[in-house]
Design an enzyme around this catalytic site. Structure first.
Site, mmCIF file in Angstrom:
data_model
loop_
_atom_site.group_PDB
_atom_site.id
_atom_site.type_symbol
_atom_site.label_atom_id
_atom_site.label_comp_id
_atom_site.label_asym_id
_atom_site.label_seq_id
_atom_site.Cartn_x
_atom_site.Cartn_y
_atom_site.Cartn_z
ATOM 1 C CE LYS A 1 -22.634 -13.929 6.304
ATOM 2 N NZ LYS A 1 -22.501 -12.774 7.192
ATOM 3 N N GLY B 1 -10.509 -7.589 -1.824
ATOM 4 C CA GLY B 1 -10.800 -8.616 -0.829
ATOM 5 C C GLY B 1 -10.367 -9.997 -1.282
ATOM 6 N NE ARG C 1 -4.338 -1.552 1.494
ATOM 7 C CZ ARG C 1 -5.191 -2.162 2.301
ATOM 8 N NH1 ARG C 1 -5.008 -2.102 3.600
ATOM 9 N NH2 ARG C 1 -6.223 -2.803 1.827
ATOM 10 N N GLY D 1 -14.902 -3.475 0.355
ATOM 11 C CA GLY D 1 -16.229 -2.908 0.590
ATOM 12 C C GLY D 1 -16.540 -1.782 -0.384
HETATM 13 P P1 AMP Z 1 -16.765 -13.111 0.745
HETATM 14 O O1 AMP Z 1 -16.011 -12.436 1.831
HETATM 15 O O2 AMP Z 1 -18.244 -12.997 0.849
HETATM 16 O O3 AMP Z 1 -16.241 -12.783 -0.649
HETATM 17 O O4 AMP Z 1 -16.530 -14.675 0.980
HETATM 18 C C1 AMP Z 1 -15.299 -15.262 0.803
HETATM 19 C C2 AMP Z 1 -15.263 -16.522 1.574
HETATM 20 O O5 AMP Z 1 -16.275 -17.393 1.110
HETATM 21 C C3 AMP Z 1 -13.958 -17.262 1.395
HETATM 22 O O6 AMP Z 1 -13.273 -17.271 2.599
HETATM 23 C C4 AMP Z 1 -14.360 -18.640 0.959
HETATM 24 O O7 AMP Z 1 -13.657 -19.658 1.632
HETATM 25 C C5 AMP Z 1 -15.838 -18.709 1.320
HETATM 26 N N1 AMP Z 1 -16.578 -19.652 0.463
HETATM 27 C C6 AMP Z 1 -16.584 -19.690 -0.872
HETATM 28 N N2 AMP Z 1 -17.325 -20.727 -1.302
HETATM 29 C C7 AMP Z 1 -17.799 -21.360 -0.221
HETATM 30 C C8 AMP Z 1 -18.621 -22.490 -0.014
HETATM 31 N N3 AMP Z 1 -19.120 -23.193 -1.051
HETATM 32 N N4 AMP Z 1 -18.902 -22.863 1.259
HETATM 33 C C9 AMP Z 1 -18.403 -22.163 2.299
HETATM 34 N N5 AMP Z 1 -17.629 -21.076 2.174
HETATM 35 C C10 AMP Z 1 -17.321 -20.665 0.932
#
Ligand code: AMP
Length: 386
Positions: A187, A342, A35, A365
């Protein structure tokens, strides 16, 4: 477009520059200085043209009740001095060409967006420059109260912010088709706003990761023990109906890498269609990976936010890797690829494909909120290009 630091005369002027020096520090040592490195072009652009800079940043999450050793920017001042080859005056009133102030979040007024705190920071500066995209969606004092107090003076975007706005705003508004979005991660709830905006804007939304299971469940597919957001099933059905009506194809996985646990030595099974009870879907399956890669290769504009599986563990990393490689290949054929920060940025770096994407956002974010089409107050306060 917003006015850029390149377009203002900085000769003999002091530029108050909001940067993102939120670097990982352990025992007083900087673990990763990317950074700081990334902020150099904007700083140097001012110094080379005879200007001076006062840098302001946050670091971590201190309590806001004053100095805390673990969150001081002192190590950053030392590293920055080495990188610039000039002494950086740290947290002292100084006429030096580069001054770095102490962590803004030592003062609780920063996060509160306090007006008087903004006025204090703005004092004695001639130009405001925002180069901190990672916090551009937050109405903190350094992002909004400072530029408000510099009304009538140039308020401009730094080179990093300029690039983020160019890709996450301009390119998306004028995207070449086929325009596709690849969404993944944990999510659906985090990405509802983005999906809502992308329906009717992009040709296809490819969905993997855990969020795919809520959508599959909404369509009546059995998902075994995969992650699901039960409370979003109805909203997901509504979203699928809306996509249908607006002609945006939503592409979901048809096969899955399943296991009973998340571990590097987990035993995996490929399941097509319904997932039996007891198994979790943890990555897109090989058939899905091929079909997602095909969609990527035909696209001219690709947005990617969120991994296709639990990529941090080898057995569940192939779907994310396959998609990342397909995006890299499409990019080498002339497509524009924009990766949200991220986890997708971490995945790209894990696979060594950083140099093969058009743009990797520095803000997690913030990039998601831009995808949702949100206007940022901090950006709206900068001068427009006339
Ligand atoms: P996000 O912060 O919403 O982008 O989520 C990223 C996280 O989602 C990562 O740490 C992944 O390990 C997790 N992830 C991705 N696919 C799956 C899945 N099928 N089941 C559980 N966790 C998941």
């Amino acid at each position: 477009m917003k006015q850029s630091i390149k377009e203002v005369d900085v000769q003999g002027k002091r530029v108050l520059m909001r940067v993102d020096f939120n670097v990982p520090i352990q025992d007083g040592e900087i673990v990763d200085d990317r950074r700081i490195q990334m902020a150099l072009p904007t700083i140097q652009s001012v110094l080379e043209r005879g200007g001076k800079v006062t840098l302001i940043s946050h670091l971590g999450r201190p309590s806001g009740n004053g100095f805390e050793e673990a969150f001081t920017l002192k190590p950053v001042a030392e590293r920055l001095s080495e990188l610039l080859g000039t002494t950086v005056a740290f947290d002292v009133p100084s006429e030096a060409s580069v001054v770095l102030r102490e962590n803004l979040r030592f003062d609780e007024r920063e996060k509160a967006g306090d007006d008087a705190f903004g006025a204090m920071l703005a004092e004695g500066c001639d130009i405001y420059c925002n180069d901190a995209f990672g916090t551009a969606h937050r109405n903190h004092a350094s992002m909004v109260a400072v530029p408000r107090h510099m009304d009538g003076k140039p308020r401009v975007a730094g080179l990093l912010l300029e690039k983020e706005l160019q890709y996450l705003d301009e390119t998306i508004k004028h995207a070449q088709v086929p325009f596709i979005a690849i969404l993944g991660g944990a999510k659906v709830s985090d990405k509802l706003g983005a999906i809502d905006r992308l329906i009717g804007t992009v040709n296809t939304i490819v969905i993997g990761g855990a969020m795919a299971y809520t959508l599959l469940a909404a369509k009546g597919v059995s998902i075994g023990n995969s992650l699901v957001e039960e409370e979003l099933l109805e909203q997901s059905r509504e979203m699928l109906r809306k996509a249908d009506a607006k002609g945006t194809v939503i592409q979901l996985p048809q096969d899955h890498v399943c296991a009973t646990m998340i571990a590097d030595d987990a035993e995996t099974t490929i399941v097509r269609g319904n997932i039996p009870n007891g198994l979790m879907g943890l990555d897109i399956g090989p058939e899905t990976a091929i079909s997602f890669a095909e969609i990527c290769k035909q696209a001219k504009t690709i947005l990617w936010n969120g991994p296709m599986g639990v990529f941090e563990y080898e057995p569940f990393s192939f779907g994310t890797k396959g998609v990342a490689e397909a995006i890299a290949e499409a990019t080498s054929q002339g497509a524009v690829s924009i990766v949200g920060g991220g986890d997708s940025a971490a995945a790209i770096s894990q696979f060594g494909l950083e140099m093969q994407m058009t743009h990797i956002s520095t803000g997690g974010g913030a990039s998601l909120q831009m995808l949702e089409g949100k206007e940022f107050l901090s950006v709206s306060l900068l001068n427009d290009n006339v």
